[in-house]
Design a protein around this motif. Structure first.
Motif, PDB file in Angstrom:
ATOM      1  N   PRO A 224       0.790  -1.247   0.000  1.00 18.19           N
ATOM      2  CA  PRO A 224       0.000   0.000   0.000  1.00 18.19           C
ATOM      3  C   PRO A 224       0.811   1.279   0.000  1.00 18.19           C
ATOM      4  O   PRO A 224       0.262   2.356  -0.246  1.00 18.19           O
ATOM      5  CB  PRO A 224      -0.816  -0.110   1.306  1.00 18.19           C
ATOM      6  N   GLU A 251      -3.318  -5.856  -3.586  1.00 20.66           N
ATOM      7  CA  GLU A 251      -2.606  -5.175  -2.509  1.00 20.66           C
ATOM      8  C   GLU A 251      -2.089  -6.223  -1.532  1.00 20.66           C
ATOM      9  O   GLU A 251      -2.885  -6.953  -0.916  1.00 20.66           O
ATOM     10  CB  GLU A 251      -3.528  -4.187  -1.798  1.00 20.66           C
ATOM     11  N   ALA A 273      -3.381   0.514  -3.022  1.00 21.27           N
ATOM     12  CA  ALA A 273      -3.469  -0.168  -4.319  1.00 21.27           C
ATOM     13  C   ALA A 273      -4.868  -0.064  -4.904  1.00 21.27           C
ATOM     14  O   ALA A 273      -5.036   0.062  -6.116  1.00 21.27           O
ATOM     15  CB  ALA A 273      -3.057  -1.632  -4.172  1.00 21.27           C
ATOM     16  N   ARG A 287      -6.994  -8.081  -1.352  1.00 19.88           N
ATOM     17  CA  ARG A 287      -5.879  -7.832  -0.445  1.00 19.88           C
ATOM     18  C   ARG A 287      -5.365  -9.126   0.153  1.00 19.88           C
ATOM     19  O   ARG A 287      -6.136 -10.052   0.425  1.00 19.88           O
ATOM     20  CB  ARG A 287      -6.308  -6.906   0.703  1.00 19.88           C
TER      21      ARG A 287
END
Length: 330
Positions: A224, A251, A273, A287
């Protein structure tokens, strides 16, 4: 021409030989590095080589240019009988790209996909450790390599299978590009999809991939933090300039839960991201948390995606989105 359409890129485009200008698909300049994508459909290899030499000669030494990179594409994704390629890239190292590549391959294999993995990080191969087949050597047939099996149902080829563990690889760009070709042009019998774990950045291996083994799509991974995102966006732009669809951004290292007190924290930030994907018009795929279990399992050659844990589900959720994209877009 698809470029940033700035006066600077227009000035550089005007320096190109007529043959290159007619075939130029895009041109971009960033940090003194000019990347030009040229459509070469119908050209013989010798013609393409001459064209590349003329482009570099025309742009080398121009004001504001310290490096010239040429990518050639013929809008041919892959030979009809070969597997489709999905490239996993990042702008910089240390963002977990190889771990993501390995776990996406394992997750897709668990979904019934016939998937293989190419470790194209020529200088820093890590897939043999991640997929628990260190020390194994590929056999050959008809001057081509046979991929090395892994315990997780994903055959893999890596420079790590060809050199001794810990041995430094000091190759110039053309040698690295040739190595990539041998890894991809192997006996991937029965494989429909190749996940290609690219090295960080936008250098020779990436350009060789775009020139000779065009992916059907690309996945970009970043942490990030702003510096990683800046480099990830450059990687995304390179694929877009070459006409490779970006499936989306991932991410990594997003959020950390203390195993002792349960407190949630974001040592690398959070949501960067996703925001970058929105800015670039790309999909956000999900993520992956910063978890000690992912590190420990990866070091031990046990991909988290092989199990039904929260970390494994994070990888599986992203793999499902990629599979859906492949079924509808590629």
């Amino acid at each position: 021409m698809a470029s940033d359409e700035s006066p600077e890129t227009a000035r550089l485009a005007a320096l190109l030989p007529a043959a290159a200008a007619e075939r130029m698909a895009s041109l971009a300049l960033a940090d003194g590095v000019i990347t030009i994508v040229i459509e070469v459909a119908g050209m013989e290899r010798m013609e393409r080589d001459r064209l590349e030499v003329s482009v570099k000669a025309a742009l080398r030494g121009a004001d504001g240019v310290r490096e010239v990179r040429v990518a050639m594409t013929a809008e041919k994704k892959i030979a009809p009988a070969g597997p489709r390629i999905v490239a996993v890239g990042s702008g910089k190292g240390g963002v977990g790209k190889s771990t993501l590549s390995a776990n996406l391959a394992v997750a897709l294999a668990r979904m019934g996909r016939r998937v293989g993995l190419v470790d194209a990080d020529i200088y820093g191969p890590s897939q043999p450790r991640l997929l628990a087949n260190e020390g194994m050597k590929p056999e050959g047939r008809d001057s081509k390599m046979i991929p090395v099996p892994s315990p997780w149902g994903v055959p893999v080829l890596s420079m790590g299978h060809l050199v001794e563990p810990g041995q430094a690889i000091a190759w110039r760009g053309p040698m690295a590009g040739n190595a990539l070709g041998q890894l991809i042009d192997a006996h991937w019998d029965g494989i429909d999809l190749l996940i290609v774990d690219l090295p960080p950045g936008t250098g020779d291996v990436q350009l060789t991939m775009l020139n000779r083994h065009k992916p059907v799509g690309a996945v970009i991974v970043s942490t990030p933090q702003d510096l990683a995102l800046m480099d990830a966006m450059r990687a995304l732009q390179l694929f877009e300039q070459a006409g490779v669809p970006v499936i989306g951004m991932v991410e990594n290292m997003a959020g950390y839960v203390c195993p002792h007190c349960g407190e949630d924290s974001d040592p690398f930030g959070n949501g960067g991201a996703e925001a970058a994907a929105r800015t670039m018009g790309a999909d956000f795929l999900g993520r992956i948390p910063l978890a000690a279990s992912i590190r420990a399992d990866s070091d031990a050659g046990r991909p988290p995606a092989a199990g039904d844990t929260p970390a494994g589900e994070a990888f599986a959720a992203i793999a499902r989105k990629i599979a859906a994209w492949l079924d509808t877009e590629a």
